[in-house]
Design a protein around this motif. Structure first.
Motif, PDB file in Angstrom:
ATOM      1  N   GLY A 188       0.795  -1.222   0.000  1.00 39.79           N
ATOM      2  CA  GLY A 188       0.000   0.000   0.000  1.00 39.79           C
ATOM      3  C   GLY A 188       0.820   1.260   0.000  1.00 39.79           C
ATOM      4  N   ALA A 189       2.121   1.133   0.304  1.00 40.99           N
ATOM      5  CA  ALA A 189       3.025   2.287   0.320  1.00 40.99           C
ATOM      6  C   ALA A 189       4.396   1.826  -0.145  1.00 40.99           C
ATOM      7  N   PRO A 190       5.118   2.647  -0.898  1.00 41.54           N
ATOM      8  CA  PRO A 190       6.405   2.221  -1.452  1.00 41.54           C
ATOM      9  C   PRO A 190       7.408   1.834  -0.361  1.00 41.54           C
ATOM     10  N   LEU A 191       8.090   0.722  -0.570  1.00 32.16           N
ATOM     11  CA  LEU A 191       9.130   0.243   0.329  1.00 32.16           C
ATOM     12  C   LEU A 191      10.079  -0.628  -0.486  1.00 32.16           C
ATOM     13  N   ARG A 192      11.373  -0.423  -0.318  1.00 32.88           N
ATOM     14  CA  ARG A 192      12.383  -1.172  -1.066  1.00 32.88           C
ATOM     15  C   ARG A 192      13.411  -1.709  -0.069  1.00 32.88           C
ATOM     16  N   MET A 193      13.258  -2.954   0.330  1.00 28.87           N
ATOM     17  CA  MET A 193      14.078  -3.501   1.411  1.00 28.87           C
ATOM     18  C   MET A 193      15.567  -3.383   1.147  1.00 28.87           C
TER      19      MET A 193
END
Length: 391
Positions: A188-193
């Protein structure tokens, strides 16, 4: 004469009846028919090769949703709390230092879990609805020199989406592992581990992924694995011991898998299908949809004269919206009226936000403009009919 002293319960002679509701609280979300049907497939053995194939599908879906290449990627049998304990119990040994960022209930819970295993716990605290600057985080890292730093990306108790850029690099500068809770934000929200230097990331199945509660995707970086597999003591939990879980999930490179626990096979079916739904829509498309729907919802709330709890727009979690509890109303009466009259769930606050907010979750298939209109209509009706004090 029967030797049984407890008679058969009459209530279990009645057929099971579960109502359909619009589940628009902070989680769980409504489960689409496609995912429900996946979970209704036949039960087979949890060590059968077909299950291992499904588990491989799940691992690839988690890597995509987390944007990571980590080999140590799997799903814990349990909810997000189980993944939180898995992360903390495996990385932290008694006497080691843990730093928790507390801007809602999840930082409080992480601190509690770390204290229970004998860690030296310190916290940095922001007012509900607030965030930390990277400078504040670095100051605390420099002072406490923790083994592990915890931060909730999507703080569902307060409706905050916390920025992540630069924090992973700060943690690595101070030889600290970066643990992120993304239960309310993944999809639901941008995240780039990998790009954001996150060492341990977990989420839950029941929010944007729209699967039933009970499985919790989690991933560990190579840095985290080095810490975990070189610890001096065994993790306090056998069930959550990563060395066992890594083998069960085929992450340790060994030719055979050893029985550890009976995996929830039907929950695996559902999780696999929910990840397939996300893949089909596309991660970026899903995040964009949630953001647009949230903005539409926020505009509608403000046009009604309601106030959003998180003042800074870019810090608002697009999956769970916190609304300042309307002045003069009993928030419990509002949520009860909406449930009874509209068959629709919204909730009050949690932890530090109790009594301060109403919370509305629009996640996965629930994130749509028609659903926003439904919630706004229900709120308007509740404010019209619920008792308002003259104070």
């Amino acid at each position: 004469m029967s030797s049984l002293s407890i008679p058969p319960p009459k209530r279990l002679e009645k057929p099971l009846v579960v109502p359909y509701r619009h589940v628009f609280g902070p989680g769980p979300s409504n489960v689409p028919p496609r995912i429900l049907e996946a979970g209704a497939n036949p039960v087979i053995g949890h060590m059968h090769p077909e299950i291992f194939e499904i588990m491989s599908d799940i691992k690839s879906g988690i890597r995509y949703s987390f944007q990571t290449q980590n080999n140590m990627t799997l799903a814990v049998s349990g909810t997000g709390h189980t993944a939180m304990e898995c992360a903390i119990f495996n990385t932290v040994e008694p006497g080691e230092s843990v730093l928790a960022a507390v801007n809602g209930i999840w930082g409080e819970r992480a601190a509690d879990m770390a204290e229970r295993i004998g860690a030296r716990v310190n916290t940095i605290v922001a007012a509900p609805g607030g965030c930390f600057t990277n400078a504040e985080i670095e100051q605390a890292l420099s002072k406490h020199r923790p083994t592990l730093f915890f931060l909730a990306h999507g703080e569902s108790s307060t409706g905050v989406l916390h920025p992540l850029d630069g924090i992973g690099q700060l943690c690595h500068k101070y030889n600290c592992l970066f643990l992120v809770d993304s239960v309310a934000s993944i999809g639901g929200a941008p995240l780039r581990m990998d790009q954001q230097g996150i060492d341990i990331l977990y989420t839950g199945s029941q929010k944007v992924l729209n699967a039933p509660p009970g499985t919790a995707p989690i991933s560990f970086s190579e840095r985290a694995c080095q810490k975990i597999f070189n610890r001096k003591t065994k993790p306090v939990s056998f069930f959550l011991d990563l060395s066992w879980l890594a083998n069960y999930w085929g992450c340790d490179g060994k030719p055979s898998r050893v029985y550890h626990h009976t995996g929830p096979v039907t929950a695996f079916y559902s999780l696999r299908e929910s990840l397939a739904v996300l893949v089909e829509e596309g991660l970026e498309n899903s995040c964009e949809r949630h953001q647009k729907v949230a903005e539409y919802f926020h505009a509608g709330l403000e046009s009604m004269g309601l106030k959003l709890f998180v003042k800074e727009k870019k810090a608002r979690l697009p999956t769970v919206t916190t609304i300042v509890a309307p002045h003069g109303y009993d928030w419990k009466e509002i949520t009860a009226y909406i449930m009874k009259t509209h068959n629709l769930e919204i909730s009050g606050g949690l932890g530090p936000s109790v009594g301060l907010v109403l919370r509305v979750g629009l996640m996965g298939c629930n994130s749509s403009k028609p659903n926003v209109d439904m919630v706004l209509a229900a709120l308007k009706d509740a404010l019209k009919h619920c008792h308002k004090s003259k104070v």
